[in-house]
Design an enzyme around this catalytic site. Structure first.
Site, PDB file in Angstrom:
ATOM      1  N   GLU A 126      25.992 -73.324 -79.929  1.00  0.00           N
ATOM      2  CA  GLU A 126      25.368 -72.012 -79.665  1.00  0.00           C
ATOM      3  C   GLU A 126      26.016 -71.370 -78.430  1.00  0.00           C
ATOM      4  O   GLU A 126      26.305 -70.180 -78.409  1.00  0.00           O
ATOM      5  CB  GLU A 126      23.862 -72.183 -79.404  1.00  0.00           C
ATOM      6  CG  GLU A 126      23.031 -72.425 -80.646  1.00  0.00           C
ATOM      7  CD  GLU A 126      22.748 -71.135 -81.422  1.00  0.00           C
ATOM      8  OE1 GLU A 126      23.245 -70.064 -81.037  1.00  0.00           O
ATOM      9  OE2 GLU A 126      22.026 -71.219 -82.439  1.00  0.00           O
TER      10      GLU A 126
ATOM     11  N   LYS B 175      18.293 -71.885 -76.832  1.00  0.00           N
ATOM     12  CA  LYS B 175      16.861 -71.609 -76.840  1.00  0.00           C
ATOM     13  C   LYS B 175      16.214 -72.392 -77.975  1.00  0.00           C
ATOM     14  O   LYS B 175      16.531 -72.200 -79.146  1.00  0.00           O
ATOM     15  CB  LYS B 175      16.607 -70.112 -77.021  1.00  0.00           C
ATOM     16  CG  LYS B 175      15.120 -69.800 -77.116  1.00  0.00           C
ATOM     17  CD  LYS B 175      14.825 -68.320 -77.036  1.00  0.00           C
ATOM     18  CE  LYS B 175      13.341 -68.068 -77.237  1.00  0.00           C
ATOM     19  NZ  LYS B 175      12.965 -66.671 -77.105  1.00  0.00           N
TER      20      LYS B 175
ATOM     21  N   SER C   6       6.809 -70.573 -69.531  1.00  0.00           N
ATOM     22  CA  SER C   6       5.373 -70.428 -69.292  1.00  0.00           C
ATOM     23  C   SER C   6       4.594 -71.741 -69.359  1.00  0.00           C
ATOM     24  O   SER C   6       3.767 -72.021 -68.495  1.00  0.00           O
ATOM     25  CB  SER C   6       4.802 -69.414 -70.291  1.00  0.00           C
ATOM     26  OG  SER C   6       5.047 -69.830 -71.624  1.00  0.00           O
TER      27      SER C   6
ATOM     28  N   LYS D 142      16.797 -72.959 -72.247  1.00  0.00           N
ATOM     29  CA  LYS D 142      15.353 -72.716 -72.261  1.00  0.00           C
ATOM     30  C   LYS D 142      14.652 -73.523 -73.323  1.00  0.00           C
ATOM     31  O   LYS D 142      15.131 -73.526 -74.454  1.00  0.00           O
ATOM     32  CB  LYS D 142      15.169 -71.221 -72.517  1.00  0.00           C
ATOM     33  CG  LYS D 142      13.770 -70.773 -72.723  1.00  0.00           C
ATOM     34  CD  LYS D 142      13.766 -69.324 -73.124  1.00  0.00           C
ATOM     35  CE  LYS D 142      12.332 -68.950 -73.440  1.00  0.00           C
ATOM     36  NZ  LYS D 142      12.217 -67.712 -74.106  1.00  0.00           N
TER      37      LYS D 142
HETATM   38  C1  PBG Z   1      10.819 -63.603 -76.824  1.00  0.00           C
HETATM   39  C2  PBG Z   1      10.694 -64.578 -75.734  1.00  0.00           C
HETATM   40  C3  PBG Z   1       9.864 -65.704 -75.634  1.00  0.00           C
HETATM   41  C4  PBG Z   1      10.032 -66.206 -74.342  1.00  0.00           C
HETATM   42  C5  PBG Z   1      10.977 -65.402 -73.723  1.00  0.00           C
HETATM   43  N1  PBG Z   1      11.387 -64.420 -74.598  1.00  0.00           N
HETATM   44  C6  PBG Z   1       8.888 -66.264 -76.582  1.00  0.00           C
HETATM   45  C7  PBG Z   1       9.321 -66.864 -77.838  1.00  0.00           C
HETATM   46  O1  PBG Z   1      10.492 -67.050 -78.112  1.00  0.00           O
HETATM   47  O2  PBG Z   1       8.417 -67.133 -78.630  1.00  0.00           O
HETATM   48  C8  PBG Z   1       9.295 -67.380 -73.766  1.00  0.00           C
HETATM   49  C9  PBG Z   1       9.189 -67.398 -72.289  1.00  0.00           C
HETATM   50  C10 PBG Z   1       8.169 -68.319 -71.724  1.00  0.00           C
HETATM   51  O3  PBG Z   1       7.532 -69.129 -72.414  1.00  0.00           O
HETATM   52  O4  PBG Z   1       7.979 -68.220 -70.506  1.00  0.00           O
HETATM   53  N2  PBG Z   1      11.457 -64.046 -77.950  1.00  0.00           N
END
Ligand code: PBG
Length: 324
Positions: free
Chosen positions: A231, A193, A272, A246
């Site tokens: 990771e 991530k 998103s 992600k």
């Molecule tokens: C929570 C989380 C996030 C997303 C999923 N879980 C936001 C972040 O890490 O700031 C992002 C998902 C998306 O952008 O669709 N930590």
């Protein structure tokens, strides 16, 4: 000369040699649940996506069932936030209640509920862990994440998905789940991530933007592919069952590398910002939304994803059923 065009002459011929397909049962649809009643708040930066209160969640779940989608990823937006994110591990928190609602309804019980475990939606400072002197604490955060995971499992979650990026959280969660008797509940770890600007619209949707600084001391540097493999390795050793990469599109090499090295199911999270870019361009008539979405999802399969978490899931499922 290699005559590559021989196998491209007709739709039937192309179909015969097509290597990758997007299947409805591999799509996971994220849903935002918010505390309160009679709420269906559209998220401005994510056209088509709303926050639902539990009393209206059924409307969205009916669309999920209708589409034939089998898995949803739940995010909660609590009414109150505090320094320690207590809403996350409150046994009557928003996600716990949403899960209970789903599991108590005959109609929705069969859907796979994946519960995102993180503190950022629940902390007043918007960070994913506890804070002391402006530092995001690692080890002190782990018991809270583990407590949240157990609380979600007790409410009936089918899969636990930690997205906080604290070191050691998969191990801490696995141990806590096992101790509580949830040996069969898998962990879907957000392992690769990255600290990405593609999460911008999500933070509007989940009210989870950090109040100060950024997430770069815990999420990964977007420049690092080799580190992503470390990771993944660490999370697998700690007991992860499914690995999430992600964001998805700018990180397809990471998906490819994970799939080459590890025999574990991979979930690509088409986040998103990736969704909003497509929606904005489509709304302007600049791209063909349906074709672009299917091309993106197919590309993620080709890269090595087994499943895809995407806000396009409802639309894509409909298109797949129609034969794209
Ligand atoms: C929570 C989380 C996030 C997303 C999923 N879980 C936001 C972040 O890490 O700031 C992002 C998902 C998306 O952008 O669709 N930590």
């Amino acid at each position: 000369m290699e005559r590559m065009r021989r196998l491209r002459v007709s739709p039937a011929m192309r179909s015969l040699v097509r290597e990758n397909h997007v299947r409805v049962d591999e799509l996971i649809y994220p849903i935002f649940v918010i505390e309160g009643n009679h709420i269906c708040n559209p998220v401005d930066s994510m056209p088509g996506i709303c926050q639902y209160s539990i009393d209206r969640l059924g409307e969205e779940l009916d669309r999920v069932l209708e589409a034939g989608i089998t898995g949803i990823l739940l995010f909660g937006i609590p009414a109150h936030k505090d320094e320690v994110g207590s809403g996350a591990y409150d046994d009557h928190g928003i996600v716990q209640e949403a899960i209970r609602f789903m599991k108590s309804a005959e109609k929705y019980r069969g859907l796979i509920v994946i519960a995102d475990v993180c503190l950022c939606e629940y902390t007043s400072h918007g960070h994913c862990g506890l804070i002391r002197d402006g530092i995001i604490l690692n080890d002190e955060t782990l018991p809270l994440l583990a407590k949240t995971a157990v609380s979600y499992a007790a409410a009936g979650a089918d899969i636990i998905a930690p997205s906080d990026m604290m070191d050691g959280r998969v191990g801490a969660i696995r141990e806590a789940l096992d101790e509580a008797g949830f040996l069969q509940i898998p962990i879907m770890a957000y392992s690769a991530k990255f600290a990405s600007s593609f999460y911008g619209p999500f933070r509007d949707a989940a009210h989870s933007a950090p109040g100060f600084g950024d997430r770069k001391t815990y999420q990964m540097d977007p420049a690092n592919g080799r580190e992503a493999m470390r990771e993944v390795e660490a999370d697998l050793l700690e007991g992860a069952d499914i690995i999430i990469a992600k964001p998805a599109m700018a990180y397809m090499d990471v998906i490819r590398d994970i799939s080459a090295d590890y025999n574990v199911p991979i979930a690509a999270y088409n986040v998103s910002g990736e969704y909003s870019m497509v929606k904005a361009a489509a709304a302007n008539g600049w791209i063909d939304e349906r074709k672009i979405v299917m091309e993106i999802l197919t590309g993620l399969k080709r890269a090595g994803a087994k499943m895809i978490i995407t806000y396009h899931a409802l639309d894509a499922a409909g298109w797949i059923k129609e034969g794209e």
